[in-house]
Design a protein around this motif. Structure first.
Motif, PDB file in Angstrom:
ATOM      1  N   PRO A  38       1.145  -1.558  -0.238  1.00 10.76           N
ATOM      2  CA  PRO A  38      -0.324   0.236  -0.389  1.00 10.76           C
ATOM      3  C   PRO A  38       0.546   1.390   0.053  1.00 10.76           C
ATOM      4  N   PHE A  39       2.269   1.238   1.035  1.00  9.89           N
ATOM      5  CA  PHE A  39       2.541   2.503   0.165  1.00  9.89           C
ATOM      6  C   PHE A  39       3.405   2.998  -0.773  1.00  9.89           C
ATOM      7  N   PRO A  40       3.554   2.531  -2.061  1.00  9.40           N
ATOM      8  CA  PRO A  40       3.411   3.048  -3.255  1.00  9.40           C
ATOM      9  C   PRO A  40       2.272   4.035  -3.572  1.00  9.40           C
ATOM     10  N   ILE A  41       1.700   2.868  -3.002  1.00 10.86           N
ATOM     11  CA  ILE A  41      -0.205   3.216  -3.758  1.00 10.86           C
ATOM     12  C   ILE A  41      -0.261   4.789  -3.059  1.00 10.86           C
ATOM     13  N   CYS A  42      -0.012   5.307  -1.329  1.00 16.26           N
ATOM     14  CA  CYS A  42      -0.157   6.595  -1.098  1.00 16.26           C
ATOM     15  C   CYS A  42       0.998   7.152  -1.979  1.00 16.26           C
ATOM     16  N   THR A  43       1.801   6.913  -2.780  1.00 16.33           N
ATOM     17  CA  THR A  43       2.891   7.982  -3.902  1.00 16.33           C
ATOM     18  C   THR A  43       1.455   9.004  -4.670  1.00 16.33           C
ATOM     19  N   ILE A  44       1.959  10.418  -4.432  1.00 16.82           N
ATOM     20  CA  ILE A  44       1.064  11.427  -4.882  1.00 16.82           C
ATOM     21  C   ILE A  44       1.745  12.179  -5.637  1.00 16.82           C
ATOM     22  N   LEU A  66      -0.683  17.285   1.075  1.00 16.85           N
ATOM     23  CA  LEU A  66      -0.500  15.970   1.907  1.00 16.85           C
ATOM     24  C   LEU A  66       0.842  15.337   1.405  1.00 16.85           C
ATOM     25  N   CYS A  67       2.367  15.888   1.753  1.00 18.46           N
ATOM     26  CA  CYS A  67       2.468  14.633   1.332  1.00 18.46           C
ATOM     27  C   CYS A  67       3.400  14.687   3.094  1.00 18.46           C
ATOM     28  N   ARG A  68       3.660  13.514   3.652  1.00 13.32           N
ATOM     29  CA  ARG A  68       3.723  13.023   4.280  1.00 13.32           C
ATOM     30  C   ARG A  68       4.827  12.233   4.833  1.00 13.32           C
ATOM     31  N   ALA A  69       5.596  12.091   3.575  1.00 12.40           N
ATOM     32  CA  ALA A  69       7.024  11.077   3.647  1.00 12.40           C
ATOM     33  C   ALA A  69       7.459  11.221   2.306  1.00 12.40           C
ATOM     34  N   PHE A  70       8.705  11.059   2.478  1.00 15.96           N
ATOM     35  CA  PHE A  70       9.306  10.840   1.142  1.00 15.96           C
ATOM     36  C   PHE A  70      10.348   9.985   0.838  1.00 15.96           C
ATOM     37  N   CYS A  71      10.714   9.397  -0.140  1.00 15.01           N
ATOM     38  CA  CYS A  71      11.527   8.317  -0.809  1.00 15.01           C
ATOM     39  C   CYS A  71      12.677   8.694  -1.892  1.00 15.01           C
ATOM     40  N   VAL A  72      13.685   8.215  -1.894  1.00 15.29           N
ATOM     41  CA  VAL A  72      13.869   8.368  -2.949  1.00 15.29           C
ATOM     42  C   VAL A  72      15.070   7.140  -3.676  1.00 15.29           C
ATOM     43  N   ASN A  80       5.509  11.038  -0.993  1.00 15.80           N
ATOM     44  CA  ASN A  80       4.673  10.368   0.004  1.00 15.80           C
ATOM     45  C   ASN A  80       3.792  10.755   0.799  1.00 15.80           C
ATOM     46  N   GLY A  81       2.218  10.024   0.553  1.00  9.48           N
ATOM     47  CA  GLY A  81       0.972  10.740   1.398  1.00  9.48           C
ATOM     48  C   GLY A  81       0.718  10.060   3.051  1.00  9.48           C
TER      49      GLY A  81
END
Length: 260
Positions: A38-44, A66-72, A80-81
């Protein structure tokens, strides 16, 4: 001053502050870089950045409310939301519902000012848990803040459907002073009332016989909602209980946040 102005301040080894040209500041901390389905589904959105860094990706996060996290991942910045509170242990390889694992180079999550949720060290409940909906998932899972995908449901906590007056309890590692508690509810459209007539108690009594922090007599929406509990004045304690006062309904929620 033209362009984006940025300041990075080392708070600890993995934490830093980022300030943008519009005077928006976020405090971020490093979290596990592996995530279930589900985490990639939260990607804005995903942004390609030449010479990418944690700071340049954080600035892109600042541009999204809505950004709550970010990944590289390589040269890609994944905005990511998904809310992570610091307990996130990384992808669960044996998760019964989310088998696929996504691994990034590194990930950071937003830490709201005064957030003391990470002080929760133990959770328990009065009920039998079905479908692996365990009480600790409220603090060591994640919750999508994107409106079209609130959840995911299988990182939520729920009491047994036949149990009335259920509860969720949390113990903190040390006394903390709290003014506000945010609770995010289930958002998959389930038709029954699963967050209705709820009160929160908080204090120093280890038997959880503590004063009422605040109450919510209404029924939450089925599409996911943030319920805010506010104390009349800041309360210091270690023992938190979310009580279901409705004798005919189960209790279900997906995320909690304790703020000073």
């Amino acid at each position: 001053m033209a362009g984006t102005v940025m300041k990075v301040m080392a708070l600890m080894l993995s934490n830093f502050l980022v300030t943008s040209a519009v005077i928006t500041t976020i405090k971020v901390y490093k979290v596990a870089s592996s995530h279930n389905d589900p985490f990639p589904i939260c990607t804005i959105r995903v942004v390609e950045i030449q010479g990418i860094s944690r700071t340049s990706c954080a600035i892109k996060c600042l541009e999204e409310p809505l950004c709550r996290a970010f990944c590289v991942k390589g040269a890609s910045c994944h905005i990511n939301g998904g809310h992570l509170d610091g307990h996130w242990p990384g992808a669960a390889v044996d998760h019964p519902h989310y088998k696929k694992i996504f691994t990034y180079d590194y990930c950071y999550a937003i830490l709201d000012d005064g957030d003391v949720t990470s002080h929760i060290v133990d959770t328990s409940s009065s009920t039998f848990h079905t479908q692996n909906l365990y009480p600790e998932l409220v603090v060591n899972g994640f919750y999508c803040h994107i409106p079209q995908y609130h959840g995911p449901f299988h990182y939520c906590f729920m009491t047994g459907t036949s149990e009335s007056l259920g509860y969720w309890r949390a113990t903190l590692d040390s006394p903390q002073t709290i003014s506000t508690i945010n609770v995010w509810t289930r958002g998959d459209g389930y038709a029954k009332k699963l967050f209705h007539n709820v009160e929160i108690t908080f204090g120093t009594s280890s038997d959880f016989n503590n004063p009422v922090f605040d109450s919510y007599p209404n029924a939450a929406l089925f599409t996911g909602e943030m319920i805010t509990f506010n104390a009349t004045s800041p309360v210091t304690g270690r023992y938190l209980e979310v009580r279901d006062l409705s004798p005919s309904d189960a209790l279900c929620f997906c995320n909690i946040q304790l703020l000073q």
